[in-house]
Write a protein that holds these residues in place. Structure first.
Motif, PDB file in Angstrom:
ATOM      1  N   GLY A 200       0.810  -1.216   0.000  1.00  0.00           N
ATOM      2  CA  GLY A 200       0.000   0.000   0.000  1.00  0.00           C
ATOM      3  C   GLY A 200       0.840   1.260   0.000  1.00  0.00           C
ATOM      4  O   GLY A 200       2.066   1.212   0.004  1.00  0.00           O
ATOM      5  N   TRP A 201       0.158   2.401   0.022  1.00  0.00           N
ATOM      6  CA  TRP A 201       0.867   3.675  -0.124  1.00  0.00           C
ATOM      7  C   TRP A 201       1.813   3.955   1.034  1.00  0.00           C
ATOM      8  O   TRP A 201       2.774   4.708   0.883  1.00  0.00           O
ATOM      9  N   SER A 202       1.578   3.341   2.198  1.00  0.00           N
ATOM     10  CA  SER A 202       2.450   3.577   3.341  1.00  0.00           C
ATOM     11  C   SER A 202       3.240   2.330   3.728  1.00  0.00           C
ATOM     12  O   SER A 202       3.768   2.249   4.830  1.00  0.00           O
ATOM     13  N   GLY A 203       3.339   1.364   2.833  1.00  0.00           N
ATOM     14  CA  GLY A 203       4.048   0.134   3.130  1.00  0.00           C
ATOM     15  C   GLY A 203       5.516   0.380   3.468  1.00  0.00           C
ATOM     16  O   GLY A 203       6.258   0.928   2.676  1.00  0.00           O
ATOM     17  N   GLY A 204       5.915  -0.010   4.661  1.00  0.00           N
ATOM     18  CA  GLY A 204       7.295   0.196   5.090  1.00  0.00           C
ATOM     19  C   GLY A 204       7.559   1.521   5.762  1.00  0.00           C
ATOM     20  O   GLY A 204       8.701   1.811   6.145  1.00  0.00           O
ATOM     21  N   SER A 205       6.521   2.328   5.942  1.00  0.00           N
ATOM     22  CA  SER A 205       6.726   3.684   6.476  1.00  0.00           C
ATOM     23  C   SER A 205       7.206   3.689   7.919  1.00  0.00           C
ATOM     24  O   SER A 205       7.779   4.677   8.382  1.00  0.00           O
ATOM     25  N   THR A 206       6.990   2.600   8.647  1.00  0.00           N
ATOM     26  CA  THR A 206       7.371   2.562  10.064  1.00  0.00           C
ATOM     27  C   THR A 206       8.815   2.113  10.279  1.00  0.00           C
ATOM     28  O   THR A 206       9.283   2.089  11.429  1.00  0.00           O
ATOM     29  N   CYS A 207       9.523   1.758   9.222  1.00  0.00           N
ATOM     30  CA  CYS A 207      10.889   1.240   9.380  1.00  0.00           C
ATOM     31  C   CYS A 207      11.806   2.273  10.034  1.00  0.00           C
ATOM     32  O   CYS A 207      12.672   1.915  10.844  1.00  0.00           O
ATOM     33  N   THR A 208      11.623   3.534   9.698  1.00  0.00           N
ATOM     34  CA  THR A 208      12.461   4.581  10.282  1.00  0.00           C
ATOM     35  C   THR A 208      12.278   4.650  11.796  1.00  0.00           C
ATOM     36  O   THR A 208      13.250   4.676  12.551  1.00  0.00           O
ATOM     37  N   GLU A 209      11.031   4.678  12.239  1.00  0.00           N
ATOM     38  CA  GLU A 209      10.744   4.749  13.672  1.00  0.00           C
ATOM     39  C   GLU A 209      11.302   3.528  14.391  1.00  0.00           C
ATOM     40  O   GLU A 209      11.808   3.640  15.515  1.00  0.00           O
ATOM     41  N   LEU A 210      11.236   2.373  13.745  1.00  0.00           N
ATOM     42  CA  LEU A 210      11.757   1.145  14.352  1.00  0.00           C
ATOM     43  C   LEU A 210      13.267   1.251  14.584  1.00  0.00           C
ATOM     44  O   LEU A 210      13.770   0.882  15.652  1.00  0.00           O
ATOM     45  N   ILE A 211      13.977   1.784  13.607  1.00  0.00           N
ATOM     46  CA  ILE A 211      15.431   1.942  13.740  1.00  0.00           C
ATOM     47  C   ILE A 211      15.766   3.000  14.786  1.00  0.00           C
ATOM     48  O   ILE A 211      16.705   2.838  15.579  1.00  0.00           O
ATOM     49  N   ILE A 212      15.008   4.087  14.817  1.00  0.00           N
ATOM     50  CA  ILE A 212      15.241   5.132  15.814  1.00  0.00           C
ATOM     51  C   ILE A 212      15.068   4.578  17.224  1.00  0.00           C
ATOM     52  O   ILE A 212      15.890   4.821  18.111  1.00  0.00           O
ATOM     53  N   ARG A 213      13.993   3.818  17.448  1.00  0.00           N
ATOM     54  CA  ARG A 213      13.748   3.251  18.776  1.00  0.00           C
ATOM     55  C   ARG A 213      14.836   2.272  19.197  1.00  0.00           C
ATOM     56  O   ARG A 213      15.073   2.084  20.394  1.00  0.00           O
ATOM     57  N   ASN A 214      15.473   1.650  18.221  1.00  0.00           N
ATOM     58  CA  ASN A 214      16.551   0.711  18.530  1.00  0.00           C
ATOM     59  C   ASN A 214      17.907   1.402  18.651  1.00  0.00           C
ATOM     60  O   ASN A 214      18.950   0.749  18.552  1.00  0.00           O
ATOM     61  N   GLY A 215      17.864   2.718  18.884  1.00  0.00           N
ATOM     62  CA  GLY A 215      19.105   3.462  19.072  1.00  0.00           C
ATOM     63  C   GLY A 215      19.891   3.624  17.794  1.00  0.00           C
ATOM     64  O   GLY A 215      21.124   3.574  17.802  1.00  0.00           O
ATOM     65  N   TRP A 216      19.184   3.809  16.675  1.00  0.00           N
ATOM     66  CA  TRP A 216      19.803   3.951  15.358  1.00  0.00           C
ATOM     67  C   TRP A 216      20.618   2.704  15.000  1.00  0.00           C
ATOM     68  O   TRP A 216      21.701   2.780  14.446  1.00  0.00           O
TER      69      TRP A 216
END
Length: 224
Positions: A200-216
Motif C-alpha cells: 500500500g501507499w504507506s508500506g514500510g513507512s514505520t521502518c524509520t521509527e523502528l530503527i530510531i527506537r533501537n538506538g539507530w
C-alpha cells in the motif's frame, strides 16, 4: 633425521572443502551485518541533515512560507507546496534539484506510490542522498529519502525511508511518527508495518521509527 610427512591430495581437498563450507555459511552473514550497520549510519546522517537544516531555517529571520488554504493529497507529486524548498534545500550544502527516473518498491515488492515516486524529481544532496517531499492532505507530511539515489535495491526499509514532518509553532519538526504512529505504538506493530508483507501507499513507512527506537541500529528482529 625425522622425515616430515606431507598432506595427501585427498586431505588438502577435504580441508579446502571445509573452508569453503564455513565461508559459505559465515560470509553472507558478515555482508548482511555490514549492510545493516551502513544503512543505519546513513539513515542517521539523513536525519541529521534534515534536523540541522530545519534548525537553520527556524533561526533565519528572512524565511517566509505562505501555506495554501488547502493541502490536497499529493502522494504522487514532489514538493508541490514548496515545503522542502523553503525549510530544507537552502540550508543543505550542495543540494540541487534532480530529475529522476527510478521508482522504489514497498517491502512486499510492489511499486511504491508515494515513497518510490522519484520519477518526478528529488533534491540531491552532495553525499548522493535524494529527498522527496509529499503529503497526505493536511494530516501527514513526509520527507522520503533514498540513501544511495538510483542505485539498488530501491526498496522501502532497505535504502528508502520515510521521515514524518510536523508543523510546529517555531517551524517544522522531523521524526518517525508517520500515519498512525506515535510514542505509544508498539514495537510489534512497527515491525508488522515494516515487514516483508507491508504493502500500500504507506508500506514500510514505520521502518524509520523502528530503527530510531533501537538506538539507530538495525537489530536482529528488524525485517531485513
Amino acid at each position: 633425521m625425522r622425515k616430515i610427512k606431507g598432506f595427501t591430495l585427498a586431505e588438502v581437498l577435504i580441508t579446502l572443502g571445509i573452508i569453503g563450507i564455513v565461508a559459505a555459511i559465515t560470509i553472507p552473514g558478515l555482508i548482511a551485518n555490514y549492510q545493516k550497520r551502513s544503512t543505519a549510519t546513513q539513515l542517521k546522517k539523513a536525519y541529521s541533515l534534515l534536523v540541522n537544516a530545519s534548525r537553520q531555517a527556524i533561526s533565519d529571520d528572512d524565511l517566509t512560507y505562505n501555506p495554501p488554504e488547502v493541502y490536497d493529497v499529493t502522494l504522487g507529486s514532489h514538493d508541490r507546496y514548496g515545503i522542502f524548498a523553503t525549510y530544507f534545500a537552502p540550508y543543505m550544502s550542495g543540494s540541487t534539484v534532480k530529475i529522476s527516473n527510478w521508482r522504489a518498491k514497498t517491502p512486499a515488492g510492489e511499486s511504491a506510490y508515494s515513497a518510490g515516486n522519484f520519477q518526478n524529481g528529488c533534491y540531491l544532496a552532495n553525499n548522493g542522498m535524494c529527498f522527496i517531499m509529499t503529503n497526505h492532505g493536511t494530516n501527514y507530511f513526509y520527507v522520503v529519502v533514498d540513501l544511495n539515489g538510483p542505485s539498488g535495491p530501491n526498496r522501502v526499509g532497505r535504502d528508502v525511508f520515510y521521515f514524518a514532518l510536523h508543523f510546529i509553532d517555531t517551524g517544522v519538526k522531523i521524526d518517525g511518527h508517520v500515519y498512525q504512529v506515535n510514542e505509544n505504538t508498539t514495537k510489534e506493530e512497527l515491525i508488522r508495518r515494516c515487514g516483508k508483507e507491508a504493502a500500500g501507499w504507506s508500506g514500510g513507512s514505520t521502518c524509520t521509527e523502528l530503527i530510531i527506537r533501537n538506538g539507530w541500529e538495525i537489530t536482529k528482529d528488524y525485517p531485513w
